[in-house]
Design a protein around this motif. Structure first.
Motif, mmCIF file in Angstrom:
data_model
loop_
_atom_site.group_PDB
_atom_site.id
_atom_site.type_symbol
_atom_site.label_atom_id
_atom_site.label_comp_id
_atom_site.label_asym_id
_atom_site.label_seq_id
_atom_site.Cartn_x
_atom_site.Cartn_y
_atom_site.Cartn_z
ATOM 1 N N UNK A 10 0.835 -1.196 0.000
ATOM 2 C CA UNK A 10 0.000 0.000 0.000
ATOM 3 C C UNK A 10 0.877 1.255 0.000
ATOM 4 N N UNK A 11 0.544 2.277 -0.784
ATOM 5 C CA UNK A 11 1.365 3.502 -0.852
ATOM 6 C C UNK A 11 1.576 4.172 0.503
ATOM 7 N N UNK A 12 0.570 4.148 1.366
ATOM 8 C CA UNK A 12 0.734 4.774 2.683
ATOM 9 C C UNK A 12 1.746 3.997 3.521
ATOM 10 N N UNK A 13 1.703 2.682 3.455
ATOM 11 C CA UNK A 13 2.673 1.859 4.179
ATOM 12 C C UNK A 13 4.090 2.162 3.691
ATOM 13 N N UNK A 14 4.250 2.272 2.379
ATOM 14 C CA UNK A 14 5.559 2.596 1.820
ATOM 15 C C UNK A 14 6.028 3.979 2.268
ATOM 16 N N UNK A 15 5.066 4.937 2.362
ATOM 17 C CA UNK A 15 5.427 6.278 2.818
ATOM 18 C C UNK A 15 5.891 6.259 4.267
ATOM 19 N N UNK A 16 5.199 5.517 5.106
ATOM 20 C CA UNK A 16 5.579 5.434 6.515
ATOM 21 C C UNK A 16 6.977 4.833 6.649
ATOM 22 N N UNK A 17 7.276 3.814 5.869
ATOM 23 C CA UNK A 17 8.609 3.203 5.911
ATOM 24 C C UNK A 17 9.674 4.229 5.529
ATOM 25 N N UNK A 18 9.397 5.011 4.504
ATOM 26 C CA UNK A 18 10.338 6.056 4.099
ATOM 27 C C UNK A 18 10.524 7.090 5.205
ATOM 28 N N UNK A 19 9.444 7.481 5.863
ATOM 29 C CA UNK A 19 9.533 8.458 6.951
ATOM 30 C C UNK A 19 10.328 7.906 8.128
ATOM 31 N N UNK A 20 10.214 6.617 8.369
ATOM 32 C CA UNK A 20 10.956 6.001 9.465
ATOM 33 C C UNK A 20 12.438 5.875 9.151
ATOM 34 N N UNK A 21 12.764 5.651 7.885
ATOM 35 C CA UNK A 21 14.135 5.305 7.525
ATOM 36 C C UNK A 21 14.942 6.457 6.946
ATOM 37 N N UNK A 22 14.284 7.469 6.385
ATOM 38 C CA UNK A 22 14.991 8.491 5.618
ATOM 39 C C UNK A 22 14.807 9.887 6.222
ATOM 40 N N UNK A 23 15.904 10.443 6.698
ATOM 41 C CA UNK A 23 15.869 11.818 7.193
ATOM 42 C C UNK A 23 15.451 12.780 6.089
ATOM 43 N N UNK A 24 15.920 12.533 4.874
ATOM 44 C CA UNK A 24 15.569 13.407 3.749
ATOM 45 C C UNK A 24 14.073 13.413 3.498
ATOM 46 N N UNK A 25 13.422 12.258 3.640
ATOM 47 C CA UNK A 25 11.977 12.175 3.448
ATOM 48 C C UNK A 25 11.244 12.975 4.523
ATOM 49 N N UNK A 26 11.719 12.881 5.760
ATOM 50 C CA UNK A 26 11.089 13.651 6.837
ATOM 51 C C UNK A 26 11.230 15.144 6.593
ATOM 52 N N UNK A 27 12.401 15.557 6.149
ATOM 53 C CA UNK A 27 12.632 16.985 5.905
ATOM 54 C C UNK A 27 11.800 17.498 4.728
ATOM 55 N N UNK A 28 11.753 16.728 3.652
ATOM 56 C CA UNK A 28 11.079 17.203 2.438
ATOM 57 C C UNK A 28 9.568 17.258 2.593
ATOM 58 N N UNK A 29 9.012 16.329 3.375
ATOM 59 C CA UNK A 29 7.558 16.285 3.553
ATOM 60 C C UNK A 29 7.070 17.059 4.774
ATOM 61 N N UNK A 30 7.976 17.296 5.732
ATOM 62 C CA UNK A 30 7.545 17.931 6.977
ATOM 63 C C UNK A 30 6.715 17.005 7.842
ATOM 64 N N UNK A 31 6.898 15.698 7.641
ATOM 65 C CA UNK A 31 6.135 14.697 8.387
ATOM 66 C C UNK A 31 7.079 13.740 9.107
ATOM 67 N N UNK A 32 6.565 13.105 10.158
ATOM 68 C CA UNK A 32 7.323 12.075 10.858
ATOM 69 C C UNK A 32 6.351 11.111 11.517
ATOM 70 N N UNK A 33 6.878 10.019 12.048
ATOM 71 C CA UNK A 33 6.036 8.953 12.598
ATOM 72 C C UNK A 33 6.211 8.869 14.106
ATOM 73 N N UNK A 34 5.092 8.696 14.798
ATOM 74 C CA UNK A 34 5.099 8.505 16.254
ATOM 75 C C UNK A 34 4.506 7.134 16.548
ATOM 76 N N UNK A 35 5.157 6.388 17.415
ATOM 77 C CA UNK A 35 4.650 5.074 17.820
ATOM 78 C C UNK A 35 4.294 5.095 19.297
ATOM 79 N N UNK A 36 3.107 4.618 19.635
ATOM 80 C CA UNK A 36 2.700 4.474 21.027
ATOM 81 C C UNK A 36 1.706 5.526 21.479
#
Length: 265
Positions: A10-36
């Motif tokens: 699923x595209x959203x799952x792939x996006x979350x993986x990118x946000x978790x693994x790639x600092x560049x993805x977090x910076x470019x999108x202005x998004x990040x993932x929170x668990x818990x």
């Protein structure tokens, strides 16, 4: 009707993986993932905006409709998807995609007229940053500033090791030069932890506006801090080495400053 995702493609799952693994993805999108759940609730308390909440009903123990979260997109995910995305695997069953905040010095708001601030220069490990943030939260510091950061502050390892305390403190990042200028403009005394030209930390007065500055365990602080200090300070040690974990050192300095300030109350 709540949307459901069970495919790892699923595209959203792939996006979350990118946000978790790639600092560049977090910076470019202005998004990040929170668990818990606790971390998500602390983020909301800190004024963070959530974009999406992802819940695994097989793991999450409460009715999602009863959670006092904002009316954002709620998505149910399968255990397989959750296992792919979550670090803690079988705990809690909830993640969120959140919007990051501007962490520049210009955006930093220090409300206390007599602030106590922690500055850490170029901490090497996200776990050390998380530990510093937990200590800062325990002491209710007015701000934490990271000089010359080696990773973005929304690295999942920082969020996880801070146990959500990244959301409870005023935080900023900048270069050493920018931070020194910021502190001097605000008449905040600088106490740099260093071996050179230092006084024992307990012989200094931290009751006025104070920034406690710590460096890396390997290299210590850069020369700019030593040259700009109100006073260089040292924690006397009686063993065979002359350094300790940066978060431990920061805790010693912070709570000495808190002790002195509490004497006035």
């Amino acid at each position: 009707m709540i949307k459901s995702i069970s495919s790892l493609q699923n595209p959203l799952v792939k996006q979350v993986i990118q946000l978790l693994e790639k600092s560049r993805e977090r910076r470019s999108t202005g998004l990040f993932v929170i668990e818990g759940r606790r971390e998500i609730e602390l983020a909301l308390k800190g004024g963070y905006q959530l974009q999406t909440i992802m819940i695994c009903p097989d793991i999450f123990s409460e009715n999602a409709s009863e959670i006092n979260f904002p009316e954002k997109q709620h998505i149910e995910i399968s255990p397989e998807v959750y296992q792919k995305l979550a670090y803690r695997k079988t705990t809690e069953g909830i993640l969120a995609i959140a919007e990051s905040k501007e962490l520049s010095l210009d955006a930093l708001r220090i409300k206390n007229e007599n602030p106590l601030i922690l500055v850490a220069e170029a901490p090497e490990k996200p776990g050390n940053i998380g530990a510093l943030l937990r200590t800062a939260d325990a002491a209710n510091l007015d701000a934490v500033i990271i000089a010359n950061p080696r990773t973005d502050m929304y690295n999942p390892n920082i969020i996880r090791s801070s146990v959500g305390c990244i959301f409870t403190r005023a935080i900023a990042t900048g270069s050493t030069e920018e931070i020194i200028q910021f502190l001097k403009e605000k008449d905040i005394d600088i106490y740099s932890a260093a071996l050179q030209a230092s006084k024992p930390f307990y012989n200094c007065d931290y009751r006025g506006p104070t920034a406690l500055v710590v460096g890396t365990e390997a290299a210590g602080l850069s020369q700019n801090w030593l040259d700009s200090s109100t006073q260089n300070i040292v924690i006397p040690m009686e063993g065979d080495i002359d350094s300790m974990n940066v978060s431990v050192a920061a805790g010693i300095l912070i709570f000495e400053a808190k002790r002195q300030r509490n004497l006035n109350n």
